[in-house]
Design a protein around this motif. Structure first.
Motif, PDB file in Angstrom:
ATOM      1  N   ALA A 159       0.779  -1.177  -0.174  1.00  0.00           N
ATOM      2  CA  ALA A 159      -0.004  -0.029  -0.035  1.00  0.00           C
ATOM      3  C   ALA A 159       0.844   1.009  -0.054  1.00  0.00           C
ATOM      4  N   VAL A 160       0.580   2.032  -0.873  1.00  0.00           N
ATOM      5  CA  VAL A 160       1.475   3.478  -1.088  1.00  0.00           C
ATOM      6  C   VAL A 160       0.553   4.596  -1.039  1.00  0.00           C
ATOM      7  N   LEU A 161       0.990   5.557  -0.512  1.00  0.00           N
ATOM      8  CA  LEU A 161       0.077   7.093  -0.709  1.00  0.00           C
ATOM      9  C   LEU A 161       0.219   7.291  -2.032  1.00  0.00           C
ATOM     10  N   VAL A 162       1.436   7.540  -2.646  1.00  0.00           N
ATOM     11  CA  VAL A 162       1.659   7.955  -4.279  1.00  0.00           C
ATOM     12  C   VAL A 162       2.592   7.064  -5.021  1.00  0.00           C
ATOM     13  N   ASP A 163       2.058   6.645  -6.208  1.00  0.00           N
ATOM     14  CA  ASP A 163       2.602   5.683  -7.195  1.00  0.00           C
ATOM     15  C   ASP A 163       3.184   6.776  -8.285  1.00  0.00           C
ATOM     16  N   ARG A 164       4.340   6.916  -8.253  1.00  0.00           N
ATOM     17  CA  ARG A 164       4.975   8.134  -9.264  1.00  0.00           C
ATOM     18  C   ARG A 164       5.463   7.161 -10.772  1.00  0.00           C
ATOM     19  N   GLY A 165       5.421   5.866 -10.750  1.00  0.00           N
ATOM     20  CA  GLY A 165       5.941   5.386 -11.914  1.00  0.00           C
ATOM     21  C   GLY A 165       7.343   5.150 -11.862  1.00  0.00           C
ATOM     22  N   HIS A 166       8.067   4.727 -13.021  1.00  0.00           N
ATOM     23  CA  HIS A 166       9.382   4.587 -13.380  1.00  0.00           C
ATOM     24  C   HIS A 166      10.046   3.445 -12.727  1.00  0.00           C
ATOM     25  N   ARG A 167       9.204   2.412 -12.759  1.00  0.00           N
ATOM     26  CA  ARG A 167       9.642   1.078 -12.062  1.00  0.00           C
ATOM     27  C   ARG A 167      10.933   0.438 -12.664  1.00  0.00           C
ATOM     28  N   GLU A 168      11.852   0.207 -11.949  1.00  0.00           N
ATOM     29  CA  GLU A 168      13.039  -0.674 -12.504  1.00  0.00           C
ATOM     30  C   GLU A 168      13.067  -2.213 -12.085  1.00  0.00           C
ATOM     31  N   LEU A 169      11.883  -2.507 -11.313  1.00  0.00           N
ATOM     32  CA  LEU A 169      11.581  -3.880 -11.085  1.00  0.00           C
ATOM     33  C   LEU A 169      10.130  -4.000 -11.070  1.00  0.00           C
ATOM     34  N   PRO A 170      10.045  -5.489 -11.381  1.00  0.00           N
ATOM     35  CA  PRO A 170       8.418  -5.866 -11.602  1.00  0.00           C
ATOM     36  C   PRO A 170       7.749  -5.851 -10.259  1.00  0.00           C
ATOM     37  N   ILE A 171       7.461  -4.498  -9.820  1.00  0.00           N
ATOM     38  CA  ILE A 171       6.825  -4.748  -8.650  1.00  0.00           C
ATOM     39  C   ILE A 171       5.542  -3.349  -8.670  1.00  0.00           C
ATOM     40  N   ARG A 172       4.542  -3.806  -8.056  1.00  0.00           N
ATOM     41  CA  ARG A 172       3.383  -2.857  -8.355  1.00  0.00           C
ATOM     42  C   ARG A 172       2.446  -2.822  -7.083  1.00  0.00           C
ATOM     43  N   ALA A 173       2.020  -1.856  -6.758  1.00  0.00           N
ATOM     44  CA  ALA A 173       1.292  -1.635  -5.332  1.00  0.00           C
ATOM     45  C   ALA A 173      -0.163  -2.268  -5.534  1.00  0.00           C
ATOM     46  N   ASP A 174      -0.632  -2.853  -4.620  1.00  0.00           N
ATOM     47  CA  ASP A 174      -1.918  -3.469  -4.605  1.00  0.00           C
ATOM     48  C   ASP A 174      -3.033  -2.317  -4.142  1.00  0.00           C
ATOM     49  N   HIS A 175      -2.601  -1.290  -3.495  1.00  0.00           N
ATOM     50  CA  HIS A 175      -3.488  -0.184  -3.011  1.00  0.00           C
ATOM     51  C   HIS A 175      -2.731   0.954  -3.044  1.00  0.00           C
ATOM     52  N   VAL A 176      -3.176   1.842  -3.770  1.00  0.00           N
ATOM     53  CA  VAL A 176      -2.719   3.087  -4.267  1.00  0.00           C
ATOM     54  C   VAL A 176      -3.742   4.375  -3.768  1.00  0.00           C
ATOM     55  N   ASN A 178      -2.137   8.010  -7.927  1.00  0.00           N
ATOM     56  CA  ASN A 178      -1.315   7.583  -9.242  1.00  0.00           C
ATOM     57  C   ASN A 178      -0.906   9.038  -9.734  1.00  0.00           C
ATOM     58  N   VAL A 179       0.555   9.482  -9.941  1.00  0.00           N
ATOM     59  CA  VAL A 179       0.940  10.728 -10.157  1.00  0.00           C
ATOM     60  C   VAL A 179       2.114  10.392 -11.294  1.00  0.00           C
ATOM     61  N   PRO A 180       1.702  10.729 -12.578  1.00  0.00           N
ATOM     62  CA  PRO A 180       2.851  10.482 -13.489  1.00  0.00           C
ATOM     63  C   PRO A 180       3.819  11.492 -13.211  1.00  0.00           C
ATOM     64  N   THR A 181       5.041  11.194 -13.386  1.00  0.00           N
ATOM     65  CA  THR A 181       6.167  12.168 -13.117  1.00  0.00           C
ATOM     66  C   THR A 181       7.268  12.103 -14.115  1.00  0.00           C
ATOM     67  N   SER A 182       8.238  13.004 -14.294  1.00  0.00           N
ATOM     68  CA  SER A 182       9.224  12.680 -15.014  1.00  0.00           C
ATOM     69  C   SER A 182      10.685  12.184 -14.002  1.00  0.00           C
ATOM     70  N   ARG A 183      11.450  11.731 -14.436  1.00  0.00           N
ATOM     71  CA  ARG A 183      12.833  11.282 -13.510  1.00  0.00           C
ATOM     72  C   ARG A 183      13.401  12.536 -13.136  1.00  0.00           C
ATOM     73  N   GLU A 184      13.107  13.782 -13.746  1.00  0.00           N
ATOM     74  CA  GLU A 184      13.847  15.033 -13.496  1.00  0.00           C
ATOM     75  C   GLU A 184      12.895  15.725 -11.874  1.00  0.00           C
ATOM     76  N   GLU A 185      11.678  14.942 -11.789  1.00  0.00           N
ATOM     77  CA  GLU A 185      10.934  15.573 -10.499  1.00  0.00           C
ATOM     78  C   GLU A 185      11.209  14.811  -9.535  1.00  0.00           C
ATOM     79  N   LEU A 186      10.921  15.386  -8.447  1.00  0.00           N
ATOM     80  CA  LEU A 186      10.926  14.745  -6.868  1.00  0.00           C
ATOM     81  C   LEU A 186       9.818  14.919  -6.194  1.00  0.00           C
ATOM     82  N   VAL A 187       9.165  13.826  -5.800  1.00  0.00           N
ATOM     83  CA  VAL A 187       7.809  13.853  -5.094  1.00  0.00           C
ATOM     84  C   VAL A 187       8.251  13.839  -3.633  1.00  0.00           C
ATOM     85  N   LYS A 188       7.570  14.867  -2.893  1.00  0.00           N
ATOM     86  CA  LYS A 188       8.040  14.919  -1.373  1.00  0.00           C
ATOM     87  C   LYS A 188       6.662  14.811  -0.659  1.00  0.00           C
ATOM     88  N   VAL A 189       6.596  13.698   0.295  1.00  0.00           N
ATOM     89  CA  VAL A 189       5.695  13.559   1.287  1.00  0.00           C
ATOM     90  C   VAL A 189       5.732  14.206   2.580  1.00  0.00           C
TER      91      VAL A 189
END
Length: 176
Positions: free
Chosen positions: A119-136, A139-150
């Motif tokens: 379960a995650v508060l924010v899923d920003r994409g850009h996975r490097e491993l085959p992992i996905r959240a069951d509960h989100v 979902n926030v589309p981002t670029s790699r040049e952005e930082l998500v701060k909670v």
């Protein structure tokens, strides 16, 4: 907060309550549930989800914590054994998946859960491993040049989520 706000305190509260409902629905109740927050901000989120479950279901769900420093997870505190339990890992932001992978690897050293969910508060994409959240929460589309701060009140004295654009270092002037 100095970036572009993408979640307010009320939106975080509503997302946390929704996550609690989704977790209970997917589990078909609360039997065998164990929440484990990934430090830092996953722990207060896990506690908030547990409080929402307690309020709605009348059942106290145990909450543990893990300190995740890629690629090592240390400082794990579990409230009980995990054998046969459904463990819900809770984190603030899902990005590459490396922290979650480290947390799952560490969990199996403590026993054999029936299932591990995320379960995650924010899923920003850009996975490097085959992992996905069951509960989100969001979902926030981002670029790699952005930082998500909670920001969470328990740690930062306020609730909110923002995106900041990382400023690239200026190129060095050629010498000569």
């Amino acid at each position: 907060m100095s970036g572009r706000q993408i979640m307010t305190a009320d939106e975080i509260r509503r997302a946390t309550i929704r996550l609690s409902h989704e977790i209970v629905e997917k589990q078909a109740g609360t039997d065998g549930l164990l929440l484990i927050g990934i430090q830092r901000r996953g722990v207060p989120l896990a506690r908030r989800i547990a409080a929402a479950i307690a309020e709605n279901e009348g059942v106290e769900i145990p909450v543990g914590s893990m300190v995740a420093q890629q690629p090592v997870v240390k400082g794990t505190e579990l409230p009980s054994g995990i054998d046969g339990k459904t463990v819900i890992l809770v984190d603030d932001v899902l990005y590459t998946g490396r922290t979650i992978r480290a947390a799952m690897d560490a969990l199996v050293d403590f026993g054999r859960p029936q299932a591990i969910r995320l379960a995650v508060l924010v899923d920003r994409g850009h996975r490097e491993l085959p992992i996905r959240a069951d509960h989100v929460g969001k979902n926030v589309p981002t670029s790699r040049e952005e930082l998500v701060k909670v920001h969470l009140e328990e740690i930062d004295d306020e609730d909110g989520v923002e995106i900041e654009r990382l400023v690239p270092e200026p190129a060095a002037e050629p010498v000569g």
